[in-house]
Motif scaffolding. Structure first.
Motif, PDB file in Angstrom:
ATOM      1  N   ILE A 128      27.867  38.238 -20.134  1.00  0.00           N
ATOM      2  CA  ILE A 128      27.395  39.442 -19.450  1.00  0.00           C
ATOM      3  C   ILE A 128      28.269  40.659 -19.755  1.00  0.00           C
ATOM      4  O   ILE A 128      27.767  41.768 -19.922  1.00  0.00           O
ATOM      5  CB  ILE A 128      27.249  39.205 -17.926  1.00  0.00           C
ATOM      6  CG1 ILE A 128      26.427  40.332 -17.284  1.00  0.00           C
ATOM      7  CG2 ILE A 128      28.600  39.003 -17.270  1.00  0.00           C
ATOM      8  CD1 ILE A 128      26.014  40.058 -15.856  1.00  0.00           C
TER       9      ILE A 128
ATOM     10  N   LYS B 179      27.243  45.586 -15.466  1.00  0.00           N
ATOM     11  CA  LYS B 179      27.071  44.193 -15.050  1.00  0.00           C
ATOM     12  C   LYS B 179      26.260  44.137 -13.755  1.00  0.00           C
ATOM     13  O   LYS B 179      25.412  43.254 -13.590  1.00  0.00           O
ATOM     14  CB  LYS B 179      28.419  43.502 -14.861  1.00  0.00           C
ATOM     15  CG  LYS B 179      29.194  43.306 -16.142  1.00  0.00           C
ATOM     16  CD  LYS B 179      30.473  42.520 -15.932  1.00  0.00           C
ATOM     17  CE  LYS B 179      31.419  43.277 -15.026  1.00  0.00           C
ATOM     18  NZ  LYS B 179      32.735  42.631 -14.893  1.00  0.00           N
ATOM     19  N   GLU B 180      26.494  45.079 -12.863  1.00  0.00           N
ATOM     20  CA  GLU B 180      25.757  45.125 -11.602  1.00  0.00           C
ATOM     21  C   GLU B 180      24.277  45.360 -11.844  1.00  0.00           C
ATOM     22  O   GLU B 180      23.429  44.737 -11.206  1.00  0.00           O
ATOM     23  CB  GLU B 180      26.326  46.222 -10.688  1.00  0.00           C
ATOM     24  CG  GLU B 180      27.727  45.953 -10.194  1.00  0.00           C
ATOM     25  CD  GLU B 180      28.815  46.228 -11.247  1.00  0.00           C
ATOM     26  OE1 GLU B 180      28.556  46.948 -12.236  1.00  0.00           O
ATOM     27  OE2 GLU B 180      29.931  45.694 -11.066  1.00  0.00           O
TER      28      GLU B 180
ATOM     29  N   ARG C 158      22.745  42.201 -13.183  1.00  0.00           N
ATOM     30  CA  ARG C 158      22.545  41.230 -12.095  1.00  0.00           C
ATOM     31  C   ARG C 158      21.328  41.617 -11.253  1.00  0.00           C
ATOM     32  O   ARG C 158      20.534  40.775 -10.864  1.00  0.00           O
ATOM     33  CB  ARG C 158      23.787  41.130 -11.233  1.00  0.00           C
ATOM     34  CG  ARG C 158      24.927  40.410 -11.921  1.00  0.00           C
ATOM     35  CD  ARG C 158      26.119  40.201 -10.989  1.00  0.00           C
ATOM     36  NE  ARG C 158      27.239  39.670 -11.730  1.00  0.00           N
ATOM     37  CZ  ARG C 158      28.319  40.354 -12.066  1.00  0.00           C
ATOM     38  NH1 ARG C 158      28.447  41.620 -11.721  1.00  0.00           N
ATOM     39  NH2 ARG C 158      29.290  39.782 -12.751  1.00  0.00           N
ATOM     40  N   TYR C 159      21.199  42.913 -10.972  1.00  0.00           N
ATOM     41  CA  TYR C 159      20.052  43.386 -10.191  1.00  0.00           C
ATOM     42  C   TYR C 159      18.750  43.155 -10.959  1.00  0.00           C
ATOM     43  O   TYR C 159      17.767  42.685 -10.386  1.00  0.00           O
ATOM     44  CB  TYR C 159      20.210  44.864  -9.841  1.00  0.00           C
ATOM     45  CG  TYR C 159      19.005  45.420  -9.133  1.00  0.00           C
ATOM     46  CD1 TYR C 159      18.709  45.039  -7.827  1.00  0.00           C
ATOM     47  CD2 TYR C 159      18.137  46.294  -9.776  1.00  0.00           C
ATOM     48  CE1 TYR C 159      17.584  45.524  -7.178  1.00  0.00           C
ATOM     49  CE2 TYR C 159      17.019  46.789  -9.137  1.00  0.00           C
ATOM     50  CZ  TYR C 159      16.738  46.398  -7.833  1.00  0.00           C
ATOM     51  OH  TYR C 159      15.624  46.880  -7.203  1.00  0.00           O
TER      52      TYR C 159
ATOM     53  N   GLU D 133      17.818  39.681 -10.627  1.00  0.00           N
ATOM     54  CA  GLU D 133      17.367  39.395  -9.262  1.00  0.00           C
ATOM     55  C   GLU D 133      15.906  39.783  -9.057  1.00  0.00           C
ATOM     56  O   GLU D 133      15.151  39.052  -8.411  1.00  0.00           O
ATOM     57  CB  GLU D 133      18.258  40.155  -8.277  1.00  0.00           C
ATOM     58  CG  GLU D 133      17.933  39.944  -6.828  1.00  0.00           C
ATOM     59  CD  GLU D 133      18.834  40.788  -5.938  1.00  0.00           C
ATOM     60  OE1 GLU D 133      18.313  41.375  -4.970  1.00  0.00           O
ATOM     61  OE2 GLU D 133      20.049  40.860  -6.208  1.00  0.00           O
TER      62      GLU D 133
ATOM     63  N   GLU E  89      15.961  38.683 -17.139  1.00  0.00           N
ATOM     64  CA  GLU E  89      16.728  37.503 -16.784  1.00  0.00           C
ATOM     65  C   GLU E  89      17.558  37.039 -17.973  1.00  0.00           C
ATOM     66  O   GLU E  89      17.158  37.225 -19.120  1.00  0.00           O
ATOM     67  CB  GLU E  89      15.788  36.395 -16.319  1.00  0.00           C
ATOM     68  CG  GLU E  89      15.023  36.797 -15.071  1.00  0.00           C
ATOM     69  CD  GLU E  89      14.101  35.718 -14.562  1.00  0.00           C
ATOM     70  OE1 GLU E  89      14.616  34.754 -13.968  1.00  0.00           O
ATOM     71  OE2 GLU E  89      12.884  35.839 -14.796  1.00  0.00           O
TER      72      GLU E  89
ATOM     73  N   THR F 257      21.721  30.455 -18.091  1.00  0.00           N
ATOM     74  CA  THR F 257      22.757  30.498 -17.057  1.00  0.00           C
ATOM     75  C   THR F 257      23.408  29.126 -17.011  1.00  0.00           C
ATOM     76  O   THR F 257      22.727  28.117 -16.814  1.00  0.00           O
ATOM     77  CB  THR F 257      22.169  30.852 -15.678  1.00  0.00           C
ATOM     78  OG1 THR F 257      21.498  32.110 -15.763  1.00  0.00           O
ATOM     79  CG2 THR F 257      23.255  30.938 -14.630  1.00  0.00           C
TER      80      THR F 257
ATOM     81  N   HIS G  34      27.809  29.217 -13.482  1.00  0.00           N
ATOM     82  CA  HIS G  34      26.839  30.291 -13.219  1.00  0.00           C
ATOM     83  C   HIS G  34      27.042  31.517 -14.108  1.00  0.00           C
ATOM     84  O   HIS G  34      26.581  32.607 -13.777  1.00  0.00           O
ATOM     85  CB  HIS G  34      26.835  30.690 -11.740  1.00  0.00           C
ATOM     86  CG  HIS G  34      26.544  29.551 -10.830  1.00  0.00           C
ATOM     87  ND1 HIS G  34      25.306  28.978 -10.739  1.00  0.00           N
ATOM     88  CD2 HIS G  34      27.357  28.853  -9.991  1.00  0.00           C
ATOM     89  CE1 HIS G  34      25.352  27.978  -9.877  1.00  0.00           C
ATOM     90  NE2 HIS G  34      26.594  27.867  -9.411  1.00  0.00           N
TER      91      HIS G  34
ATOM     92  N   ARG H 132      26.249  34.020 -16.990  1.00  0.00           N
ATOM     93  CA  ARG H 132      24.971  34.440 -17.573  1.00  0.00           C
ATOM     94  C   ARG H 132      25.178  34.751 -19.047  1.00  0.00           C
ATOM     95  O   ARG H 132      26.148  35.407 -19.413  1.00  0.00           O
ATOM     96  CB  ARG H 132      24.456  35.683 -16.852  1.00  0.00           C
ATOM     97  CG  ARG H 132      24.228  35.469 -15.386  1.00  0.00           C
ATOM     98  CD  ARG H 132      24.153  36.802 -14.652  1.00  0.00           C
ATOM     99  NE  ARG H 132      24.255  36.598 -13.228  1.00  0.00           N
ATOM    100  CZ  ARG H 132      23.250  36.812 -12.377  1.00  0.00           C
ATOM    101  NH1 ARG H 132      22.092  37.251 -12.815  1.00  0.00           N
ATOM    102  NH2 ARG H 132      23.429  36.605 -11.100  1.00  0.00           N
TER     103      ARG H 132
END
Length: 114
Positions: free
Chosen positions: A4, A15-16, A19-20, A23, A28, A32, A37, A39
């Motif tokens: 990531i 990175k945030e 991740r969002y 989510e 995606e 993973t 976990h 990515r």
């Protein structure tokens, strides 16, 4: 495969944000690791990430970007881009009218003071 951190650097997405996007099922990870976990992203993910960066730059909302990504053939992408362009053009015209109204208002105030 890219971790990531590497992928964030390559795409300009934080990175945030990545991740969002995962989510909300927008982008995606390709894999993973179940043990830690972590990515991982691949070259196909890179293409999609760059597309998302462009769409976001064009003012697409998250929901609009999800619609684009759900249409895996990107068959309607051109139509959506043309629609977005037309909406931006209408906003520009509206802003020009507001500027004219402000200028008229300012000019009328000056005329009364003279």
């Amino acid at each position: 495969m890219y971790k990531i951190n590497e992928f964030a650097e390559m795409t300009g997405l934080s990175k945030e944000t990545l991740r969002y996007y995962a989510e909300v099922k927008l982008l995606e990870p390709a894999y993973t690791d179940p043990s830690n976990h972590y990515r991982y992203y691949d070259d196909g993910s890179f293409f999609l990430a760059i597309l998302l960066v462009k769409l976001r730059g064009f003012g697409f909302t998250i929901q609009e970007m999800i619609s684009v990504m759900e249409d895996e053939s990107f068959e309607h992408l051109e139509d959506l881009l043309i629609q977005k362009r037309n909406n931006i053009q209408m906003q520009i015209e509206d802003l020009h009218l507001r500027i004219e109204e402000i200028d008229d208002f300012l000019a009328s105030g000056k005329e009364e003071n003279e």
